[in-house]
Each structure stands twice: as C-alpha cells, then as structure tokens.
Write a protein that holds these residues in place. Structure first.
Motif, PDB file in Angstrom:
ATOM      1  N   ARG A 191       5.527 -17.005   5.820  1.00 38.06           N
ATOM      2  CA  ARG A 191       6.687 -17.001   5.499  1.00 38.06           C
ATOM      3  C   ARG A 191       7.204 -17.819   4.297  1.00 38.06           C
ATOM      4  NH1 ARG A 191       8.850 -19.521  11.003  1.00 38.06           N
ATOM      5  NH2 ARG A 191       7.213 -20.538  10.526  1.00 38.06           N
ATOM      6  N   GLY A 192       8.317 -17.333   3.672  1.00 40.59           N
ATOM      7  CA  GLY A 192       8.520 -18.283   2.496  1.00 40.59           C
ATOM      8  C   GLY A 192       8.956 -17.312   1.190  1.00 40.59           C
ATOM      9  N   HIS A 193       9.438 -17.802   0.285  1.00 36.98           N
ATOM     10  CA  HIS A 193       9.687 -17.143  -1.257  1.00 36.98           C
ATOM     11  C   HIS A 193       8.633 -16.990  -2.123  1.00 36.98           C
ATOM     12  CE1 HIS A 193      14.026 -17.184  -0.294  1.00 36.98           C
ATOM     13  NE2 HIS A 193      13.862 -18.664   0.147  1.00 36.98           N
ATOM     14  N   TYR A 194       7.839 -15.952  -1.535  1.00 36.90           N
ATOM     15  CA  TYR A 194       6.482 -15.776  -2.514  1.00 36.90           C
ATOM     16  C   TYR A 194       6.782 -14.187  -3.015  1.00 36.90           C
ATOM     17  CZ  TYR A 194       1.813 -15.152  -4.126  1.00 36.90           C
ATOM     18  OH  TYR A 194       0.538 -14.932  -4.969  1.00 36.90           O
ATOM     19  N   PRO A 195       6.483 -13.975  -3.976  1.00 36.99           N
ATOM     20  CA  PRO A 195       5.897 -14.836  -5.270  1.00 36.99           C
ATOM     21  C   PRO A 195       6.945 -15.623  -6.058  1.00 36.99           C
ATOM     22  CG  PRO A 195       6.058 -12.657  -6.083  1.00 36.99           C
ATOM     23  CD  PRO A 195       6.586 -12.744  -4.694  1.00 36.99           C
ATOM     24  N   GLY A 196       8.275 -15.495  -5.621  1.00 31.20           N
ATOM     25  CA  GLY A 196       9.252 -15.869  -6.500  1.00 31.20           C
ATOM     26  C   GLY A 196       9.440 -17.607  -7.029  1.00 31.20           C
ATOM     27  N   GLY A 202      -5.563  -3.758  -5.224  1.00 32.42           N
ATOM     28  CA  GLY A 202      -6.818  -3.622  -5.931  1.00 32.42           C
ATOM     29  C   GLY A 202      -6.937  -4.619  -7.011  1.00 32.42           C
ATOM     30  N   ASP A 203      -5.987  -5.089  -7.478  1.00 32.32           N
ATOM     31  CA  ASP A 203      -5.971  -6.079  -8.432  1.00 32.32           C
ATOM     32  C   ASP A 203      -6.262  -7.720  -8.039  1.00 32.32           C
ATOM     33  OD1 ASP A 203      -5.808  -4.245 -10.324  1.00 32.32           O
ATOM     34  OD2 ASP A 203      -3.677  -4.464 -10.699  1.00 32.32           O
ATOM     35  N   VAL A 234      -0.187  -9.289  -0.491  1.00 33.32           N
ATOM     36  CA  VAL A 234       0.344  -9.814  -1.884  1.00 33.32           C
ATOM     37  C   VAL A 234       0.983  -8.557  -2.626  1.00 33.32           C
ATOM     38  CG1 VAL A 234      -0.570 -10.242  -4.029  1.00 33.32           C
ATOM     39  CG2 VAL A 234      -1.402 -11.550  -2.194  1.00 33.32           C
ATOM     40  N   GLU A 235       0.280  -7.300  -2.438  1.00 36.25           N
ATOM     41  CA  GLU A 235       1.066  -6.216  -2.838  1.00 36.25           C
ATOM     42  C   GLU A 235       2.487  -5.995  -2.080  1.00 36.25           C
ATOM     43  OE1 GLU A 235       0.577  -1.114  -2.982  1.00 36.25           O
ATOM     44  OE2 GLU A 235      -1.337  -2.591  -3.005  1.00 36.25           O
ATOM     45  N   GLU A 236       2.354  -6.190  -0.822  1.00 33.67           N
ATOM     46  CA  GLU A 236       3.879  -6.030  -0.232  1.00 33.67           C
ATOM     47  C   GLU A 236       4.926  -7.161  -0.543  1.00 33.67           C
ATOM     48  OE1 GLU A 236       5.330  -6.364   4.557  1.00 33.67           O
ATOM     49  OE2 GLU A 236       3.592  -6.323   4.031  1.00 33.67           O
TER      50      GLU A 236
END
Length: 470
Positions: free
Chosen positions: A122-127, A205-206, A194-196
């Motif tokens: 939980r949190g503001h990732y990636p911002g 994939g990256d 991470v994609e989400e």
C-alpha cells in the motif's frame, strides 16, 4: 478463491540458504567507506527492525546537514506521505530529495538512500519514488524493489508476494490489505503488480528479478553480476524468504555500487537492518526502557484494519484497561469540538487516577467516493485524534500509538517531536522510540505499533510486558 499455500512446506522445498554470513562483509564495508543510510519513510513504522538510529519529522536543509554529521549510522525522515493525496506526497518527496541532494553535494559523506514503503504494497508507488528521484537529480541505473518483511510475515517467492497468517501463505492480492480503500490492487506477482501500479507504463516483461536461486545458489557474486547489467532506471524486484536472503542480496548490491552502479531503493523494513549490517537485536524489556513505577499508560488506536480490531477487542477485555471510544462520524461530519472535549476529559481523569487508558475510533469504516475522498476521511479522523492527544495534560507512563497516519500526526502535531531515537523493538516488528528534549513530554517512551503487524494478542502482550511490577 484464495490460493493459500503451506508456509512450512513452501520454505522446506526451497534451495538451502547461502552458507556464508554476509553481515561481517557489510559491516566492514560500512566502516571503511563511512557510509550512512538515509531513509525516506512514508509513515513512522519503518524503524521496526533496527536500533540506534535517528528519527526526524523535519527535513529542512539545516536538519539534514546536522544529521549527516551525527554519530548515528542512519536517519529516517518520516514524511507521513502515505496519508497524503498523490500530488502532495509527490511534492513532499521531491522536496526531501532536493534537500538531501544539496546537503550531500556539500558533504563528503557517502549515503545510501532508501524509500521505505509498506510490506503489503500500500502507498503512493510509483509517484513518490518518481518525485524522490527527481529531487535527487536522477541518474539511477535501477530501482530496486524489496517488500520482504520477515517480522511481519511477508515473503516473496517465485516473484509472488505473500502474507503469512499462522501456518499459511496468502498471495498479497487476496488479503484484506489489497482491498484498502485508498490503495487497492489485484496482482500478487510483483512484476504484474508493478505494471498495475504504473498503469501499464512499466510492462511486467520489462521488470527484472533476482530469484531465490540467484541468491541461494549464486550468492552475492551472482546478484552483483545481475544488477550490474541494469541501466536506464529499470525496475528490479528481489525475491526473499529469510533474512539471509536479504543479506546476500544487500552484499551483492553493495558490490555493484562499489563498482559504480547507482540504485534507488523502495523497500520494506527488513532491508534496512541488512543494509546497516545489524544482527537481530534482543527484544527490549521494561527494565531497558526505565519506565516509571507509577502512572497510567495511554494507548491510541486509529488503525481500522481487521487485524487491529481483533487486537483491540482482546485489549478491551483485559482487566484494568479503561476504554474510551471516539465517534468517527463526529470527527468527520459534525460535533468535532464536543467529541474532542468529551474524550480528552475522560482520558485526563483516568490518567490522573493512574489508570491505563485506550482511546480508539469507532470500528465502522467510513467510505467516501474514491481514493482521494477516503484519504480525506482518514485525515479528518486522524486530526480528531491529534486534537484529543493535544488536550491531554497528564503525562502518561508511556504511549502506544497504533496506525501509521495516527502515529505520524500525533508525534508532530500533538507532541511536537522533531527528533527521536529508535531504541529497538518491544515485540517483533514493533519499534520503540525515546522522544527528544524538544517534545511536549521529553524522554517519553513512545511505542509505534503498525496497524498490519502482530498476532491477535499483540496489544495485550505489550501492555502486560510493560506493566508495573507486582
């Protein structure tokens, strides 16, 4: 349907841990380089694995410059950004990054910079990591993402992040934490997560990954080789199922850094302990804390996750505990001043009579229209708790605060804390601070109890442990 797996069987089927202890190498490296660790923490609970470090609630340039010269091996800058709207969280992280960069430009101190986030994703990732990157001036070869947190039972195995509950591992996306009203998500596979989280900007994939085979079979050399190939700010997740895994990964990352690689970290709390080369400390005792032998304790509970509610119910059933419920509706919608005055009066009366008091918000979850409104509701409830603590004029024997936003706001707004020292843990994953001389209650023992940590009897165990002898 939740796809739980057996904790014991899963850990048993993994390759044996890397045989060599990385901690002596890490400690020697720190001693020779003079490296200090700076952690930008999105709530106050990140010190839950380490000891002997500074906790700052102020990130002015002068404060950072002063802390760089202190004898302590690390400092945590507590921003409380998890409780902020995304734009504000970004602005704060960018400011922190800029002040760190300016201070470091004028210093010869080597500093590892980590962004500490929630182990349940939980949190503001990636911002906020983007903003911190910008403030620091960019140029990072990779972002290293490590949500493993042993003390809280969070494991990453085959790229899937799990939360343990007794004998079982549950994929994080199937837990109560993934249904958080402000930070909900679906994915348990960290590459997919991470994609989400990036809205597809970083395809799964990256996303690179350091596997348990890399760590347990290849060791620090294999990790160093893999991360040395990362460039262009690529995201890399780290699998881990034990502290030895994190320590091996940390040694490998430090080897790569010594060869010129530059990494920005987003991690849970266990990584901090490895980065400092600290072994698991003994749990603090009542005698360690030198608590007074008289007076009443104050426990403030703002967290509303189911785990906290279960712990609260057990505490309220404990003999000698006096519960005061705060009507959350009153704090959000009406009658704030009356509710604050009522609760504060009751608490002061009980503390004056040397009784242990627990102040807790009503358990009905108030839900708004969308994530930002839910954050606003949470902030209003937190502001109400701050006002209550602000109106308490009897010094408690010690103070327990449960919930990240609650704790951050109480320390800064009610108690006036600008600097504290993390003493260690009173129970696994539960840090204990000693408040600074500038605070309203200088030297007060302040226990930071994360909302998502502890078994059902956690609060009872803690209050029992800290009770006056006899």
């Amino acid at each position: 349907m939740t796809s739980r797996i057996s904790l014991v069987e899963t850990l048993r089927d993994l390759p044996p841990e890397w045989p060599d202890n990385p901690l002596p190498w890490i400690r020697d490296n720190i001693a020779s380089s003079g490296e200090k660790m700076a952690v930008v923490d999105d709530d106050p609970t990140g010190t839950q694995t380490i000891y002997g470090v500074a906790v700052l609630t102020d990130w002015s340039l002068d404060t950072i410059r002063s802390e760089l010269e202190s004898d302590l091996p690390a400092f945590f800058i507590v921003t409380n950004s998890r409780g902020m709207p995304p734009s504000e969280a970004g602005a704060v992280n960018k400011e922190v990054g800029r002040n760190l960069r300016i201070a470091l430009d004028a210093s010869d101190r080597k500093v590892a910079i980590l962004s500490r986030g929630d182990s349940t994703l939980r949190g503001h990732y990636p911002g906020e990591v983007d903003a911190l990157d910008q403030g620091l001036g960019g140029g990072f070869d990779a972002r290293i993402f490590v949500p493993f947190f042993l003390e809280g039972g969070r494991y990453t195995i085959n790229d899937v992040h799990y939360v343990s509950d007794g004998d079982w591992l549950t994929p994080a996306g199937d837990t109560e934490f993934a249904r958080d009203t402000a930070f909900s998500y679906i994915s348990s596979n960290l590459r997919q997560w991470v994609e989400e989280a990036t809205g597809g900007e970083v395809p799964s994939g990256d996303v690179a990954a350091i596997s348990l085979d890399d760590i347990r079979v290849g060791g620090p050399g294999r990790v160093a080789s893999l991360v040395s190939e990362l460039e262009g700010g690529r995201t890399c997740i780290v699998n881990a199922a034990s502290m030895r895994d994190i320590e091996v990964a940390t040694q490998g990352l430090m080897i790569a850094e010594a060869q010129g690689k530059k990494f920005l970290y987003r991690t849970a709390a266990s990584m901090m302990r490895a980065r400092l080369g600290q072994a698991a400390p003994a749990l603090l005792t009542r005698d360690d804390l030198r608590l007074p032998n008289s007076g009443g304790a104050l426990i403030v509970i703002g967290s509303h996750v189911p785990r906290t509610t279960g712990q609260l119910n057990e505490l309220l059933a404990m003999p000698g505990i006096h519960g005061v419920e705060v009507n959350a509706n009153s704090l959000v919608y009406d009658a704030v001043e009356l509710e604050v005055a009522r609760v504060a009066k009751t608490v002061n009366e009980n503390l004056s009579q040397r009784r242990d008091v627990v102040v807790y918000t009503s358990r009905e979850l108030l839900i708004g229209e969308g994530a930002e409104q839910n954050l606003m509701i949470g902030q209003k409830v937190s502001d109400g708790l701050v006002a209550i603590v602000d109106a308490i004029d009897v010094r408690p024997r010690y103070l327990i605060s449960k919930g990240g936003m609650t704790t951050s706001n109480i320390t800064t707004k009610s108690l006036g804390v600008r600097r504290a020292v993390a003493l260690g843990q009173i129970l696994p994953g539960i840090p204990t601070w000693q408040l600074g001389a500038e605070s309203r209650f200088p030297g007060l023992v302040f226990v930071v109890f994360p909302g998502n940590v502890g078994d059902p009897g956690g609060l009872v165990d803690m209050v029992s442990k800290l009770a006056i002898p006899g």
